[in-house]
Motif scaffolding. Structure first.
Motif, PDB file in Angstrom:
ATOM      1  N   PHE A  62      12.394  -3.525  -7.385  1.00 48.21           N
ATOM      2  CA  PHE A  62      11.922  -4.382  -8.464  1.00 48.21           C
ATOM      3  C   PHE A  62      13.123  -4.970  -9.312  1.00 48.21           C
ATOM      4  O   PHE A  62      14.191  -4.276  -9.332  1.00 48.21           O
ATOM      5  N   SER A  63      12.906  -6.094  -9.763  1.00 55.50           N
ATOM      6  CA  SER A  63      14.004  -6.778 -10.535  1.00 55.50           C
ATOM      7  C   SER A  63      13.770  -6.453 -11.795  1.00 55.50           C
ATOM      8  O   SER A  63      12.556  -6.354 -12.499  1.00 55.50           O
ATOM      9  N   SER A 122      14.529   8.977 -19.596  1.00 49.18           N
ATOM     10  CA  SER A 122      13.700   9.695 -20.779  1.00 49.18           C
ATOM     11  C   SER A 122      12.153  10.005 -20.305  1.00 49.18           C
ATOM     12  O   SER A 122      11.754  10.722 -20.789  1.00 49.18           O
ATOM     13  N   HIS A 123      11.901   9.677 -19.083  1.00 46.31           N
ATOM     14  CA  HIS A 123      10.599  10.228 -18.619  1.00 46.31           C
ATOM     15  C   HIS A 123      10.962  11.062 -17.413  1.00 46.31           C
ATOM     16  O   HIS A 123       9.884  11.556 -16.666  1.00 46.31           O
ATOM     17  N   GLY A 124      12.306  11.742 -17.280  1.00 51.81           N
ATOM     18  CA  GLY A 124      12.377  12.822 -16.327  1.00 51.81           C
ATOM     19  C   GLY A 124      12.697  12.224 -14.932  1.00 51.81           C
ATOM     20  O   GLY A 124      12.784  12.767 -13.845  1.00 51.81           O
ATOM     21  N   VAL A 125      12.859  10.885 -14.857  1.00 53.15           N
ATOM     22  CA  VAL A 125      13.008  10.260 -13.484  1.00 53.15           C
ATOM     23  C   VAL A 125      14.734  10.208 -13.265  1.00 53.15           C
ATOM     24  O   VAL A 125      15.396   9.502 -14.094  1.00 53.15           O
ATOM     25  N   LYS A 126      15.132  10.732 -12.261  1.00 57.57           N
ATOM     26  CA  LYS A 126      16.453  10.855 -11.863  1.00 57.57           C
ATOM     27  C   LYS A 126      17.018   9.465 -11.072  1.00 57.57           C
ATOM     28  O   LYS A 126      16.273   9.134  -9.914  1.00 57.57           O
ATOM     29  N   CYS A 127      17.949   8.851 -11.500  1.00 59.08           N
ATOM     30  CA  CYS A 127      18.502   7.480 -10.915  1.00 59.08           C
ATOM     31  C   CYS A 127      19.858   7.904 -10.204  1.00 59.08           C
ATOM     32  O   CYS A 127      20.646   8.552 -11.094  1.00 59.08           O
ATOM     33  N   GLU A 128      20.268   7.146  -9.309  1.00 57.98           N
ATOM     34  CA  GLU A 128      21.395   7.340  -8.722  1.00 57.98           C
ATOM     35  C   GLU A 128      22.427   6.585  -9.362  1.00 57.98           C
ATOM     36  O   GLU A 128      21.728   5.749 -10.430  1.00 57.98           O
ATOM     37  N   ALA A 147       0.744  -1.232   0.053  1.00 61.06           N
ATOM     38  CA  ALA A 147      -0.010  -0.066  -0.047  1.00 61.06           C
ATOM     39  C   ALA A 147       0.897   0.974  -0.103  1.00 61.06           C
ATOM     40  O   ALA A 147       1.766   1.382   0.666  1.00 61.06           O
ATOM     41  N   ILE A 148       0.336   1.932  -0.917  1.00 57.36           N
ATOM     42  CA  ILE A 148       1.243   3.274  -1.111  1.00 57.36           C
ATOM     43  C   ILE A 148       0.264   4.416  -0.979  1.00 57.36           C
ATOM     44  O   ILE A 148      -0.778   4.520  -1.654  1.00 57.36           O
ATOM     45  N   ILE A 149       0.418   5.526  -0.060  1.00 61.49           N
ATOM     46  CA  ILE A 149      -0.228   6.640   0.027  1.00 61.49           C
ATOM     47  C   ILE A 149       0.349   7.806  -0.924  1.00 61.49           C
ATOM     48  O   ILE A 149       1.537   8.286  -0.743  1.00 61.49           O
ATOM     49  N   ALA A 150      -0.439   8.452  -1.716  1.00 60.66           N
ATOM     50  CA  ALA A 150       0.165   9.543  -2.690  1.00 60.66           C
ATOM     51  C   ALA A 150      -0.309  10.757  -2.302  1.00 60.66           C
ATOM     52  O   ALA A 150      -1.603  10.800  -1.941  1.00 60.66           O
ATOM     53  N   SER A 151       0.417  11.779  -2.291  1.00 60.99           N
ATOM     54  CA  SER A 151       0.098  12.991  -2.112  1.00 60.99           C
ATOM     55  C   SER A 151      -0.975  13.731  -3.301  1.00 60.99           C
ATOM     56  O   SER A 151      -1.787  14.450  -3.100  1.00 60.99           O
ATOM     57  N   ASP A 152      -0.528  13.338  -4.674  1.00 59.86           N
ATOM     58  CA  ASP A 152      -1.295  13.526  -5.898  1.00 59.86           C
ATOM     59  C   ASP A 152      -1.598  12.149  -6.506  1.00 59.86           C
ATOM     60  O   ASP A 152      -0.673  11.674  -7.284  1.00 59.86           O
ATOM     61  N   PHE A 190      15.765   5.243  -7.044  1.00 53.11           N
ATOM     62  CA  PHE A 190      15.329   6.330  -7.696  1.00 53.11           C
ATOM     63  C   PHE A 190      14.004   6.750  -6.770  1.00 53.11           C
ATOM     64  O   PHE A 190      13.686   5.945  -5.754  1.00 53.11           O
ATOM     65  N   ALA A 191      13.275   7.761  -7.137  1.00 53.35           N
ATOM     66  CA  ALA A 191      12.230   8.079  -6.295  1.00 53.35           C
ATOM     67  C   ALA A 191      10.795   7.977  -6.983  1.00 53.35           C
ATOM     68  O   ALA A 191      10.994   8.587  -7.893  1.00 53.35           O
ATOM     69  N   ASP A 192       9.708   7.644  -6.334  1.00 52.82           N
ATOM     70  CA  ASP A 192       8.672   7.986  -6.957  1.00 52.82           C
ATOM     71  C   ASP A 192       7.980   9.590  -6.913  1.00 52.82           C
ATOM     72  O   ASP A 192       8.926  10.040  -6.232  1.00 52.82           O
ATOM     73  N   PRO A 193       6.951  10.315  -7.234  1.00 56.50           N
ATOM     74  CA  PRO A 193       6.681  11.470  -7.282  1.00 56.50           C
ATOM     75  C   PRO A 193       6.683  12.060  -5.706  1.00 56.50           C
ATOM     76  O   PRO A 193       6.648  13.231  -5.626  1.00 56.50           O
ATOM     77  N   ASP A 194       6.606  11.509  -4.776  1.00 61.03           N
ATOM     78  CA  ASP A 194       6.359  11.666  -3.230  1.00 61.03           C
ATOM     79  C   ASP A 194       7.840  11.280  -2.671  1.00 61.03           C
ATOM     80  O   ASP A 194       7.872  11.535  -1.459  1.00 61.03           O
ATOM     81  N   GLY A 195       8.817  10.833  -3.468  1.00 64.41           N
ATOM     82  CA  GLY A 195       9.953  10.721  -2.705  1.00 64.41           C
ATOM     83  C   GLY A 195      10.062   9.398  -2.203  1.00 64.41           C
ATOM     84  O   GLY A 195      11.433   8.995  -1.549  1.00 64.41           O
ATOM     85  N   LEU A 196       9.290   8.440  -2.482  1.00 65.74           N
ATOM     86  CA  LEU A 196       9.229   7.098  -1.842  1.00 65.74           C
ATOM     87  C   LEU A 196      10.528   6.408  -2.466  1.00 65.74           C
ATOM     88  O   LEU A 196      10.574   6.292  -3.764  1.00 65.74           O
ATOM     89  N   PRO A 197      11.633   6.089  -1.950  1.00 65.34           N
ATOM     90  CA  PRO A 197      12.750   5.256  -2.573  1.00 65.34           C
ATOM     91  C   PRO A 197      12.415   3.766  -3.145  1.00 65.34           C
ATOM     92  O   PRO A 197      11.573   3.268  -2.347  1.00 65.34           O
ATOM     93  N   LEU A 198      12.757   4.034  -4.582  1.00 69.03           N
ATOM     94  CA  LEU A 198      12.318   2.551  -5.134  1.00 69.03           C
ATOM     95  C   LEU A 198      13.881   2.282  -5.909  1.00 69.03           C
ATOM     96  O   LEU A 198      14.833   2.805  -6.049  1.00 69.03           O
TER      97      LEU A 198
END
Length: 129
Positions: free
Chosen positions: A81-82, A95-101, A11-16, A116-124
């Motif tokens: 995710f594998s 290419s979708h503007g997501v910054k990766c370490e 379960a993930i709670i999103a701000s938007d 990398f992070a989701d739009p709320d900063g959740l570490p993925l």
């Protein structure tokens, strides 16, 4: 014995809600399995599928507090995710503007991974199999 079989959902709670739904579906490739607006809670709930193995329950609630990520907080650290090809996956995300370490090597397994992070900063994490 308890008899646990597998992880049922995350379960993930999103701000938007719409922004996060787009991120998880359009960028990461989850499928929207079902979606409902819960009027009594002023909340959306979407079930997102990845293949047939995992489901993310994506929620919205009015004014959720920000998740502390830096410094790392006690509790769930990240969701991993594998992938078969981490370079291809990073290129797709970027290419979708997501910054990766920068891609690193796990010293215990010799496997490549990045965060990398989701739009709320959740570490993925992406972890190459």
């Amino acid at each position: 014995m308890l008899g646990l079989k597998q992880v049922h959902h995350i379960a993930i709670i999103a701000s938007d809600y719409q922004t996060s739904k787009s991120f998880y579906c359009d960028v990461l490739g989850f499928n929207l399995l079902s979606e409902v607006y819960r009027e009594a809670r002023d909340s959306w709930k979407g079930d997102l599928g990845l293949g047939e193995q995992y489901v993310i329950e994506l929620f919205s609630f009015p004014f959720p507090p920000a998740r502390p990520s830096h410094p790392e907080a006690c509790g769930l650290r990240h969701l991993a995710f594998s992938v078969d090809d981490i370079d291809q996956a990073v290129t797709h995300l970027e290419s979708h503007g997501v910054k990766c370490e920068p891609i690193r090597i796990d010293p215990l397994t010799n496997k490549r991974f990045t965060f990398f992070a989701d739009p709320d900063g959740l570490p993925l994490e992406l972890y190459q199999q």
